[in-house]
Structures are given as C-alpha cells and as structure tokens.
Motif scaffolding. Structure first.
Motif, mmCIF file in Angstrom:
data_model
loop_
_atom_site.group_PDB
_atom_site.id
_atom_site.type_symbol
_atom_site.label_atom_id
_atom_site.label_comp_id
_atom_site.label_asym_id
_atom_site.label_seq_id
_atom_site.Cartn_x
_atom_site.Cartn_y
_atom_site.Cartn_z
ATOM 1 N N TYR A 60 0.807 -1.218 0.000
ATOM 2 C CA TYR A 60 0.000 0.000 0.000
ATOM 3 C C TYR A 60 0.847 1.279 0.000
ATOM 4 O O TYR A 60 0.334 2.365 0.262
ATOM 5 C CB TYR A 60 -0.961 -0.004 1.192
ATOM 6 N N ASP A 61 2.129 1.136 -0.296
ATOM 7 C CA ASP A 61 3.036 2.284 -0.437
ATOM 8 C C ASP A 61 3.040 3.199 0.787
ATOM 9 O O ASP A 61 3.021 4.428 0.670
ATOM 10 C CB ASP A 61 2.669 3.113 -1.685
ATOM 11 N N TYR A 62 3.067 2.607 1.970
ATOM 12 C CA TYR A 62 3.180 3.401 3.191
ATOM 13 C C TYR A 62 4.593 3.982 3.281
ATOM 14 O O TYR A 62 5.530 3.441 2.685
ATOM 15 C CB TYR A 62 2.882 2.542 4.418
ATOM 16 N N PRO A 63 4.767 5.083 4.018
ATOM 17 C CA PRO A 63 6.102 5.702 4.123
ATOM 18 C C PRO A 63 7.134 4.702 4.658
ATOM 19 O O PRO A 63 6.908 4.097 5.715
ATOM 20 C CB PRO A 63 5.880 6.845 5.126
ATOM 21 N N PRO A 64 8.238 4.507 3.948
ATOM 22 C CA PRO A 64 9.256 3.533 4.386
ATOM 23 C C PRO A 64 9.723 3.687 5.832
ATOM 24 O O PRO A 64 9.954 2.668 6.499
ATOM 25 C CB PRO A 64 10.403 3.770 3.395
ATOM 26 N N PRO A 65 9.861 4.926 6.359
ATOM 27 C CA PRO A 65 10.311 5.032 7.757
ATOM 28 C C PRO A 65 9.390 4.354 8.764
ATOM 29 O O PRO A 65 9.806 4.063 9.883
ATOM 30 C CB PRO A 65 10.346 6.552 7.997
ATOM 31 N N THR A 66 8.122 4.078 8.376
ATOM 32 C CA THR A 66 7.186 3.459 9.316
ATOM 33 C C THR A 66 7.325 1.935 9.375
ATOM 34 O O THR A 66 6.698 1.299 10.220
ATOM 35 C CB THR A 66 5.724 3.804 8.957
ATOM 36 N N TYR A 67 8.131 1.359 8.483
ATOM 37 C CA TYR A 67 8.290 -0.104 8.521
ATOM 38 C C TYR A 67 9.709 -0.561 8.187
ATOM 39 O O TYR A 67 9.969 -1.763 8.050
ATOM 40 C CB TYR A 67 7.311 -0.778 7.551
ATOM 41 N N LEU A 68 10.640 0.390 8.094
ATOM 42 C CA LEU A 68 11.994 0.080 7.630
ATOM 43 C C LEU A 68 12.711 -0.934 8.513
ATOM 44 O O LEU A 68 13.599 -1.656 8.060
ATOM 45 C CB LEU A 68 12.810 1.375 7.554
ATOM 46 N N GLU A 69 12.309 -0.996 9.793
ATOM 47 C CA GLU A 69 12.997 -1.916 10.707
ATOM 48 C C GLU A 69 12.635 -3.378 10.468
ATOM 49 O O GLU A 69 13.372 -4.285 10.889
ATOM 50 C CB GLU A 69 12.692 -1.555 12.167
ATOM 51 N N TYR A 70 11.520 -3.637 9.790
ATOM 52 C CA TYR A 70 11.054 -5.021 9.676
ATOM 53 C C TYR A 70 11.945 -5.922 8.818
ATOM 54 O O TYR A 70 12.159 -7.088 9.180
ATOM 55 C CB TYR A 70 9.592 -5.052 9.215
ATOM 56 N N PRO A 71 12.480 -5.448 7.690
ATOM 57 C CA PRO A 71 13.446 -6.302 6.985
ATOM 58 C C PRO A 71 14.653 -6.653 7.856
ATOM 59 O O PRO A 71 15.185 -7.770 7.776
ATOM 60 C CB PRO A 71 13.862 -5.435 5.784
ATOM 61 N N ILE A 72 15.063 -5.711 8.718
ATOM 62 C CA ILE A 72 16.188 -5.966 9.627
ATOM 63 C C ILE A 72 15.803 -7.021 10.655
ATOM 64 O O ILE A 72 16.580 -7.938 10.960
ATOM 65 C CB ILE A 72 16.619 -4.659 10.326
ATOM 66 N N LEU A 73 14.586 -6.909 11.193
ATOM 67 C CA LEU A 73 14.105 -7.887 12.176
ATOM 68 C C LEU A 73 13.952 -9.276 11.552
ATOM 69 O O LEU A 73 14.248 -10.289 12.191
ATOM 70 C CB LEU A 73 12.765 -7.431 12.762
ATOM 71 N N ILE A 74 13.490 -9.310 10.304
ATOM 72 C CA ILE A 74 13.338 -10.594 9.609
ATOM 73 C C ILE A 74 14.700 -11.269 9.452
ATOM 74 O O ILE A 74 14.838 -12.479 9.675
ATOM 75 C CB ILE A 74 12.659 -10.386 8.240
ATOM 76 N N ALA A 75 15.715 -10.480 9.086
ATOM 77 C CA ALA A 75 17.070 -11.033 8.934
ATOM 78 C C ALA A 75 17.589 -11.571 10.267
ATOM 79 O O ALA A 75 18.190 -12.657 10.324
ATOM 80 C CB ALA A 75 18.009 -9.959 8.391
ATOM 81 N N GLN A 76 17.345 -10.829 11.351
ATOM 82 C CA GLN A 76 17.803 -11.277 12.668
ATOM 83 C C GLN A 76 17.049 -12.526 13.123
ATOM 84 O O GLN A 76 17.638 -13.439 13.719
ATOM 85 C CB GLN A 76 17.626 -10.151 13.688
ATOM 86 N N ASP A 77 15.747 -12.578 12.841
ATOM 87 C CA ASP A 77 14.967 -13.771 13.185
ATOM 88 C C ASP A 77 15.447 -14.985 12.393
ATOM 89 O O ASP A 77 15.433 -16.116 12.901
ATOM 90 C CB ASP A 77 13.477 -13.532 12.912
ATOM 91 N N ALA A 78 15.850 -14.755 11.145
ATOM 92 C CA ALA A 78 16.367 -15.856 10.321
ATOM 93 C C ALA A 78 17.646 -16.426 10.938
ATOM 94 O O ALA A 78 17.847 -17.650 10.971
ATOM 95 C CB ALA A 78 16.630 -15.372 8.900
ATOM 96 N N ILE A 79 18.507 -15.539 11.446
ATOM 97 C CA ILE A 79 19.737 -15.990 12.118
ATOM 98 C C ILE A 79 19.390 -16.775 13.379
ATOM 99 O O ILE A 79 19.963 -17.836 13.652
ATOM 100 C CB ILE A 79 20.636 -14.785 12.459
#
Length: 207
Positions: A60-79
């Motif tokens: 839905y093209d929400y502003p990236p600053p409102t969800y930018l941390e989630y790709p980082i969290l996904i990577a950490q959860d994968a580890i």
C-alpha cells in the motif's frame, strides 16, 4: 519539541533499537550453546507476522520510515532460527522453512484480497507467537536462555510505533496490532524477569 521532530525521533530511535534488537538473544544462544526456554514455535509465528506486516506496508506504499525496521528484524529472526535449529540438531529443516516462507511471501502479493486477509490475521499470528513463548516459560518455570533485554527493546519499539502510526497513516488495523503487541511483549518481559529473579534467589540459597 515539534510534532515533526518527535516523529523523526520516534522513527529513528525505533530503527536503531531494531537494528540490534535480537543481538542480545543471539549472543546468549551462542554463548550457552543451548536453546532452553526459547520457543521455536514463537519464533516461526513471529517471523510469519513480520513478513505479512512488511509486505502489507509495501503493497500500500506506506512511508518507508514506518516499517523500515522489519526487513532488519526478519534477517535477525532468520539468524535466530538457524541457531535454534543448529543447537537442536535439526539444521536440515532450514531448507523447508526457507521454501515455505519465500513461497508464502510470493503468494501474499498475488491479489489484493490475499494481503488484506493476511493482514487481518497478522495480529492473531503475532499474538500467538507471544503466547507460545509464554507457554514455554510457564511449562519450564525457567527463563533459560531468553534475553530480557531483547524483549524490553521489542516493547519500546511497539510503543514508538503506536505514536508514529497515529500521526502518519492512522491505519486502525496497524494501530490495534501495535497496542496488542506492546501489552504482550511487556507480559513476556515481566515473566522472563520473574523467572530470572527466582533463579537468582535459588542460586543464593544453594550458596
């Protein structure tokens, strides 16, 4: 402090916290070489919730600053997932989980109704992940290798996101999710601290 300044502070502090949110838990597992107290089911559900949430925000093209941390969290959860599987002696299952998560992520964007339905279930999925961790703690009556610091940072990030969501998108589904996640993260944190305190008390008595 102006509302814009406060919004930027909330966004950047959340991003910074989430960049290292899982590090304490990762370091605890590596040091102990044990996954005692850490729920695999909780992690899998949390990872599913993160993937659905970030996909919804991007769709839905929400502003990236409102969800930018989630790709980082996904990577950490994968580890974390790889570490848990490794110490449980089931690392081969990582390929199965990878295929399921990638396939599920692709499916989410096939049609609008799919991502909307997934988002409506996202809060329940994320809540279930917290209850899975609580159940693990209650059954063992020991915090084991669970990091209280990681849960404290998770609580802060959700509180900050309640504010940023309110002043930016105002999306009620997202807002309700963050409120519920704040309460459940705090519940897990208090439970971990309670069992850690009990363990220290027992250690002192033994000494």
């Amino acid at each position: 402090m102006s509302s814009d300044t406060l919004l930027h502070a909330a966004n950047f502090s959340t991003l910074f916290v989430c960049m290292v949110l899982k590090f304490p838990q990762i370091f605890v597992l590596i040091r102990a070489k044990s996954t005692a107290g850490v729920s695999l089911n909780s992690l899998l559900l949390e990872l599913t919730g993160f993937i659905v949430f970030v996909t919804y925000q991007m769709y839905y093209d929400y502003p990236p600053p409102t969800y930018l941390e989630y790709p980082i969290l996904i990577a950490q959860d994968a580890i974390l997932l790889l570490l848990i599987l490794h110490y449980n002696g089931s690392l081969r299952q990582s390929l199965v989980y990878t295929l399921l998560f990638v396939g599920g992520w692709r499916l989410l964007t096939v049609d609008k109704w799919i991502i909307d339905l997934a988002m409506s279930l996202c809060t329940f999925i994320s809540a279930a992940s917290k209850f899975a961790q609580l159940q693990c703690l209650w059954s063992s009556k020991d915090a084991g290798q669970v990091s209280a610091l990681s849960w404290a940072m998770a609580t802060y990030s959700c509180i900050a996101r309640i504010y940023t969501t309110t002043v930016t998108t105002g999306d009620m589904q997202v807002l309700v999710r963050f409120i519920i996640m704040t309460l459940l993260n705090m519940w897990v944190l208090l439970t971990v601290l309670y069992y850690q305190r009990q363990r220290r008390s027992r250690s002192k008595k033994d000494d």
